[in-house]
Design a protein around this motif. Structure first.
Motif, PDB file in Angstrom:
ATOM      1  N   PRO A  82       2.631   2.230  23.566  1.00  0.00           N
ATOM      2  CA  PRO A  82       3.974   2.806  23.758  1.00  0.00           C
ATOM      3  C   PRO A  82       3.878   4.246  24.252  1.00  0.00           C
ATOM      4  O   PRO A  82       2.873   4.929  24.011  1.00  0.00           O
ATOM      5  CB  PRO A  82       4.592   2.731  22.357  1.00  0.00           C
ATOM      6  N   PRO A  83       4.923   4.713  24.917  1.00  0.00           N
ATOM      7  CA  PRO A  83       4.929   6.094  25.391  1.00  0.00           C
ATOM      8  C   PRO A  83       4.983   7.071  24.227  1.00  0.00           C
ATOM      9  O   PRO A  83       5.237   6.689  23.080  1.00  0.00           O
ATOM     10  CB  PRO A  83       6.200   6.170  26.244  1.00  0.00           C
ATOM     11  N   ALA A  84       4.745   8.337  24.524  1.00  0.00           N
ATOM     12  CA  ALA A  84       4.788   9.373  23.497  1.00  0.00           C
ATOM     13  C   ALA A  84       6.149   9.373  22.820  1.00  0.00           C
ATOM     14  O   ALA A  84       7.182   9.083  23.432  1.00  0.00           O
ATOM     15  CB  ALA A  84       4.510  10.736  24.119  1.00  0.00           C
ATOM     16  N   MET A  85       6.145   9.692  21.538  1.00  0.00           N
ATOM     17  CA  MET A  85       7.389   9.739  20.763  1.00  0.00           C
ATOM     18  C   MET A  85       8.324  10.800  21.323  1.00  0.00           C
ATOM     19  O   MET A  85       7.915  11.916  21.640  1.00  0.00           O
ATOM     20  CB  MET A  85       7.088  10.072  19.309  1.00  0.00           C
ATOM     21  N   THR A  86       9.597  10.443  21.432  1.00  0.00           N
ATOM     22  CA  THR A  86      10.604  11.418  21.831  1.00  0.00           C
ATOM     23  C   THR A  86      11.118  12.143  20.579  1.00  0.00           C
ATOM     24  O   THR A  86      10.881  11.705  19.453  1.00  0.00           O
ATOM     25  CB  THR A  86      11.786  10.729  22.527  1.00  0.00           C
ATOM     26  N   THR A  87      11.833  13.232  20.797  1.00  0.00           N
ATOM     27  CA  THR A  87      12.424  13.955  19.682  1.00  0.00           C
ATOM     28  C   THR A  87      13.387  13.066  18.911  1.00  0.00           C
ATOM     29  O   THR A  87      13.420  13.081  17.669  1.00  0.00           O
ATOM     30  CB  THR A  87      13.162  15.203  20.180  1.00  0.00           C
ATOM     31  N   LEU A  88      14.169  12.252  19.634  1.00  0.00           N
ATOM     32  CA  LEU A  88      15.110  11.342  18.980  1.00  0.00           C
ATOM     33  C   LEU A  88      14.375  10.322  18.129  1.00  0.00           C
ATOM     34  O   LEU A  88      14.764  10.056  16.981  1.00  0.00           O
ATOM     35  CB  LEU A  88      15.970  10.638  20.022  1.00  0.00           C
ATOM     36  N   GLU A  89      13.312   9.735  18.665  1.00  0.00           N
ATOM     37  CA  GLU A  89      12.568   8.726  17.916  1.00  0.00           C
ATOM     38  C   GLU A  89      11.934   9.329  16.657  1.00  0.00           C
ATOM     39  O   GLU A  89      11.939   8.704  15.595  1.00  0.00           O
ATOM     40  CB  GLU A  89      11.489   8.116  18.810  1.00  0.00           C
ATOM     41  N   SER A  90      11.411  10.544  16.777  1.00  0.00           N
ATOM     42  CA  SER A  90      10.823  11.208  15.608  1.00  0.00           C
ATOM     43  C   SER A  90      11.876  11.455  14.532  1.00  0.00           C
ATOM     44  O   SER A  90      11.636  11.244  13.343  1.00  0.00           O
ATOM     45  CB  SER A  90      10.176  12.530  16.023  1.00  0.00           C
ATOM     46  N   SER A  91      13.057  11.900  14.969  1.00  0.00           N
ATOM     47  CA  SER A  91      14.144  12.170  14.029  1.00  0.00           C
ATOM     48  C   SER A  91      14.604  10.890  13.335  1.00  0.00           C
ATOM     49  O   SER A  91      14.793  10.855  12.111  1.00  0.00           O
ATOM     50  CB  SER A  91      15.314  12.825  14.759  1.00  0.00           C
ATOM     51  N   ARG A 203       3.226   1.198   0.016  1.00  0.00           N
ATOM     52  CA  ARG A 203       3.071   2.019   1.213  1.00  0.00           C
ATOM     53  C   ARG A 203       3.939   1.465   2.331  1.00  0.00           C
ATOM     54  O   ARG A 203       4.111   0.255   2.452  1.00  0.00           O
ATOM     55  CB  ARG A 203       1.615   2.050   1.674  1.00  0.00           C
ATOM     56  N   VAL A 204       4.436   2.351   3.160  1.00  0.00           N
ATOM     57  CA  VAL A 204       5.294   1.918   4.267  1.00  0.00           C
ATOM     58  C   VAL A 204       5.005   2.763   5.505  1.00  0.00           C
ATOM     59  O   VAL A 204       4.622   3.935   5.405  1.00  0.00           O
ATOM     60  CB  VAL A 204       6.797   2.035   3.886  1.00  0.00           C
ATOM     61  N   GLY A 205       5.157   2.136   6.645  1.00  0.00           N
ATOM     62  CA  GLY A 205       5.112   2.836   7.920  1.00  0.00           C
ATOM     63  C   GLY A 205       6.275   2.365   8.765  1.00  0.00           C
ATOM     64  O   GLY A 205       6.551   1.156   8.832  1.00  0.00           O
ATOM     65  N   VAL A 206       6.990   3.282   9.375  1.00  0.00           N
ATOM     66  CA  VAL A 206       8.153   2.955  10.202  1.00  0.00           C
ATOM     67  C   VAL A 206       7.837   3.307  11.646  1.00  0.00           C
ATOM     68  O   VAL A 206       7.322   4.397  11.928  1.00  0.00           O
ATOM     69  CB  VAL A 206       9.396   3.735   9.735  1.00  0.00           C
ATOM     70  N   GLY A 207       8.132   2.378  12.543  1.00  0.00           N
ATOM     71  CA  GLY A 207       7.903   2.620  13.969  1.00  0.00           C
ATOM     72  C   GLY A 207       9.149   2.326  14.778  1.00  0.00           C
ATOM     73  O   GLY A 207       9.701   1.223  14.685  1.00  0.00           O
ATOM     74  N   ILE A 208       9.576   3.295  15.568  1.00  0.00           N
ATOM     75  CA  ILE A 208      10.824   3.175  16.337  1.00  0.00           C
ATOM     76  C   ILE A 208      10.558   3.362  17.822  1.00  0.00           C
ATOM     77  O   ILE A 208       9.816   4.261  18.230  1.00  0.00           O
ATOM     78  CB  ILE A 208      11.864   4.210  15.860  1.00  0.00           C
ATOM     79  N   TYR A 209      11.180   2.502  18.618  1.00  0.00           N
ATOM     80  CA  TYR A 209      11.190   2.693  20.076  1.00  0.00           C
ATOM     81  C   TYR A 209      12.629   2.601  20.547  1.00  0.00           C
ATOM     82  O   TYR A 209      13.310   1.592  20.306  1.00  0.00           O
ATOM     83  CB  TYR A 209      10.339   1.644  20.798  1.00  0.00           C
TER      84      TYR A 209
END
Length: 224
Positions: A82-91, A203-209
Motif C-alpha cells: 500500500p502507499p504511504a499513510m496519509t494524514t487522514l489515514e493516520s488520524s 493485542r490489536v492492529g488497525v489498518g486503514i486505506y
C-alpha cells in the motif's frame, strides 16, 4: 399509497448505510458496508435517522496509546504494498483504535494493546480488499487466522478479525464510527461483538486505506 411512492420510500430508507457479509462483487459498493467476521450472517446497520445503542457507564480514563503502522506488511501483496499513510489515514487509525478501547472500557473490560505487526498486516489487507473485494479471504483464499499466524503469531490460542467499509462523510470519522458502533452493538452472538469484547484476545492492529473516492476500508486484527 401508490406502488411508485412505496418504491421511493423504500429506496430512501436504505441510504446511505447497509450491512454486508462475505465478498462484494465490486470494489466500491454504492452503499456503505459494515464489518464482517467469520461465519457471520448479514446484519442491518442503522439508517441515519436511527440512534446507535450506547452504554451508559462512564469509562475510567486510561492513557492513550500511540499507533504506528509500519510501511509494509508481511502477507501476500499481489497488488504491491500500500502507499504511504496519509494524514487522514493516520488520524482515522488512532481514532478507531481509541474507540475500540473506549467501547471496552464502558463495558468494564481491559484495553487492547497496540501491535505494529498486526497493524501492518491489517493495512495490507485493507489495501488488498480495495482491489479484490470485501472479504476475509482476499486475495489468495487463506482465512484470517492463517494470515495472522503467518505474520509471526503461530501457536497463539485465539485470533480474530473485523473488516469494515464506510462511505464518504464529512468528517470521514462520522461513517467509520457508525460502522464500528454497529459492530460493537450487535447481539451477543455476533462475531464482531465477540471479538471486540473478548477476554481471550489482548493485542490489536488497525489498518486503514482511504481510496481515491473517499471510501474507507479498514481491518482490525486481534490475537491473544
Amino acid at each position: 399509497m401508490s406502488k411508485k411512492c412505496w418504491s421511493l420510500l423504500c429506496l430512501l430508507l436504505f441510504l446511505p448505510i447497509v450491512a454486508a457479509c462475505g465478498q462484494v462483487s465490486q470494489n466500491t459498493p454504492s452503499q456503505a458496508i459494515t464489518g464482517d467476521s467469520l461465519s457471520v450472517d448479514v446484519h442491518p446497520t442503522p439508517t441515519p435517522n436511527l440512534s446507535i445503542a450506547q452504554q451508559i457507564a462512564t469509562p475510567t480514563p486510561k492513557p492513550t496509546q500511540s499507533t504506528n503502522v509500519p510501511a509494509s506488511g508481511s502477507g501476500p501483496a499481489p497488488y504491491g504494498q500500500p502507499p504511504a499513510m496519509t494524514t487522514l489515514e493516520s488520524s482515522l487509525t488512532q481514532e478507531l483504535f481509541d474507540q475500540i478501547n473506549q467501547d471496552r472500557a464502558v463495558r468494564g473490560l481491559y484495553a487492547y494493546t497496540w501491535n505494529d505487526t498486526l497493524a501492518a498486516g491489517a493495512r495490507l489487507h485493507s489495501w488488498n480488499m480495495y482491489h479484490c473485494g470485501f472479504s476475509h479471504t482476499c486475495p489468495d483464499g487463506e482465512d484470517q487466522c492463517t494470515r495472522i499466524g503467518n505474520e509471526g503469531f503461530q501457536g497463539y490460542t485465539d485470533c480474530g478479525e473485523c473488516i469494515g467499509l464506510a462511505g464518504p462523510s464529512s468528517p470521514a470519522w462520522k461513517n467509520v464510527y457508525a460502522v464500528q458502533e454497529s459492530m460493537i452493538n450487535e447481539p451477543p452472538s455476533g462475531w464482531h461483538r465477540i471479538h471486540l469484547t473478548s477476554t481471550t484476545l489482548h493485542r490489536v492492529g488497525v489498518g486503514i486505506y482511504v481510496d481515491p473516492t473517499g471510501w474507507v476500508w479498514f481491518t482490525e486484527d486481534l490475537v491473544s
